[in-house]
Scaffold this active site. Structure first.
Site, short mmCIF file in Angstrom:
data_model
loop_
_atom_site.label_atom_id
_atom_site.label_comp_id
_atom_site.label_asym_id
_atom_site.label_seq_id
_atom_site.Cartn_x
_atom_site.Cartn_y
_atom_site.Cartn_z
N ARG A 133 0.85 -1.20 0.00
CA ARG A 133 0.00 0.00 0.00
C ARG A 133 0.88 1.24 0.00
O ARG A 133 1.71 1.42 0.89
CB ARG A 133 -0.91 -0.01 1.22
CG ARG A 133 -1.89 1.16 1.29
CD ARG A 133 -2.90 0.94 2.40
NE ARG A 133 -3.87 2.04 2.47
CZ ARG A 133 -4.03 2.84 3.53
NH1 ARG A 133 -3.30 2.67 4.61
NH2 ARG A 133 -4.92 3.80 3.52
N PHE A 138 0.97 10.52 2.20
CA PHE A 138 0.53 9.90 3.46
C PHE A 138 1.56 8.88 3.94
O PHE A 138 2.49 9.23 4.65
CB PHE A 138 -0.85 9.27 3.25
CG PHE A 138 -1.45 8.63 4.48
CD1 PHE A 138 -1.31 9.21 5.73
CD2 PHE A 138 -2.16 7.44 4.37
CE1 PHE A 138 -1.86 8.61 6.86
CE2 PHE A 138 -2.73 6.84 5.49
CZ PHE A 138 -2.57 7.43 6.73
N GLN A 141 3.10 1.26 3.17
CA GLN A 141 2.89 0.21 4.15
C GLN A 141 3.41 -1.13 3.62
O GLN A 141 3.14 -1.50 2.47
CB GLN A 141 1.39 0.11 4.45
CG GLN A 141 0.98 -0.84 5.52
CD GLN A 141 -0.52 -0.77 5.79
OE1 GLN A 141 -1.17 0.24 5.48
NE2 GLN A 141 -1.09 -1.82 6.35
N ASN A 182 -1.31 -1.46 12.76
CA ASN A 182 -2.12 -2.28 13.65
C ASN A 182 -3.58 -2.27 13.20
O ASN A 182 -3.95 -1.54 12.29
CB ASN A 182 -1.99 -1.80 15.11
CG ASN A 182 -2.46 -0.36 15.29
OD1 ASN A 182 -3.52 0.03 14.80
ND2 ASN A 182 -1.67 0.44 16.01
N PHE A 193 5.14 0.98 8.57
CA PHE A 193 4.95 1.99 7.52
C PHE A 193 5.99 3.10 7.64
O PHE A 193 6.57 3.31 8.70
CB PHE A 193 3.53 2.59 7.58
CG PHE A 193 3.20 3.31 8.87
CD1 PHE A 193 3.52 4.66 9.03
CD2 PHE A 193 2.56 2.64 9.91
CE1 PHE A 193 3.21 5.33 10.22
CE2 PHE A 193 2.24 3.31 11.10
CZ PHE A 193 2.57 4.65 11.25
N LEU A 202 -1.81 10.17 13.50
CA LEU A 202 -1.32 8.83 13.85
C LEU A 202 -0.71 8.79 15.25
O LEU A 202 -0.54 7.71 15.82
CB LEU A 202 -0.28 8.37 12.82
CG LEU A 202 -0.75 8.28 11.37
CD1 LEU A 202 0.39 7.83 10.47
CD2 LEU A 202 -1.95 7.34 11.23
N HIS A 206 -0.33 4.68 16.81
CA HIS A 206 0.65 3.75 16.25
C HIS A 206 2.02 3.99 16.89
O HIS A 206 2.47 5.14 16.97
CB HIS A 206 0.76 3.94 14.73
CG HIS A 206 -0.49 3.62 13.99
ND1 HIS A 206 -0.74 2.37 13.46
CD2 HIS A 206 -1.59 4.38 13.71
CE1 HIS A 206 -1.93 2.38 12.88
NE2 HIS A 206 -2.46 3.59 13.01
#
Length: 248
Positions: A133, A138, A141, A182, A193, A202, A206
């Site tokens: 991803r 952004f 991942q 997660n 990521f 975030l 995370h």
């Protein structure tokens, strides 16, 4: 011999105690494309009159005609694309072991592959794992060593592990930060990521356990492979994978 073994043991210990890890990123099969070019030059030196079988020893004008020769060579042209040199691949990550020992221990072991096979009968190793991803501006991942698509993952502990409070408190206030993916509270596995920009939303959700200290240009190349529409849900334009990894 005894001295040599002692030295080797010392080096291994130093590596395991390292707070830096590396990931070599292969984008769109660049490694295979370069290897194909090397093989082509080595195999056709007489046919095309190369001055050397080693592509790295060809002069500028000679190197410039390798691609044309390849495209016109009936025996080779359909084997796949070639590139004449490898782009930079390495990302170096500085790990926050003091504040996030559990996450860092997991990440380091997955970089070395030292734990062997996991409960899912897959090797606990990031090598060969895709970034499944990539969302421009952004994050990217990766780390799903089980399914390669974001639906799986496995930690070295054999189960999902808890969030570390100090890691949750660290702010996602820059590009190139490294955090744990997660599916909710205390559900960390192997997925991680990189941030492409500050992502304050975030913070607190995370665990932030590292930051990229070398390889900004590689991170930029990864971001260029981001999906172009929302419907693609971050699916990269081309394959982006970890070709090699370890500790420094």
């Amino acid at each position: 011999l005894t001295l040599a073994l002692a030295d080797s043991s010392t080096m291994d210990k130093k590596t395991k105690n390292s707070n830096r890890a590396f990931l070599d990123i292969d984008i769109n099969g660049n490694r295979a494309a370069y290897a194909r070019a090397c093989d082509f030059v080595e195999a056709t030196d007489l046919r095309h009159g190369w001055s050397s079988k080693d592509i790295t020893k060809l002069g500028g004008s000679e190197l410039a005609r390798v691609e044309e020769a390849y495209e016109c060579d009936f025996d080779w042209k359909d084997k796949g694309r070639i590139i004449l040199s490898l782009p930079k691949e390495r990302i170096v990550i500085e790990l926050e072991e003091k504040d996030c020992p559990v996450a860092v221990k997991n990440f380091k072991a997955l970089c070395t592959g030292e734990k062997g096979m996991g409960k899912n009968k897959k090797k606990l190793h990031y090598k060969g794992c895709r970034f499944h991803r990539i969302v421009g501006g952004f994050i990217c991942q990766g780390g799903d060593i089980i399914m390669q698509n974001g639906s799986g993952g496995e930690s070295i502990y054999g189960k999902k592990f808890k969030d570390e409070r100090k890691g949750l408190k660290k702010k996602y206030d820059a590009r190139g930060l490294v955090g744990m993916c997660n599916t909710g509270k205390n559900s960390n596995s192997s997925q991680f990521f990189f941030t492409f920009s500050p992502q304050n939303k975030l913070t607190g959700k995370h665990v932030l356990f590292g930051r990229i200290v070398e390889g900004d240009e590689v991170l930029e190349m990864i971001e260029k492979q981001a999906a172009t529409t929302l419907k693609e849900d971050g699916k990269p334009k081309v394959e982006v994978l970890i070709a090699d990894c370890g500790l420094l």
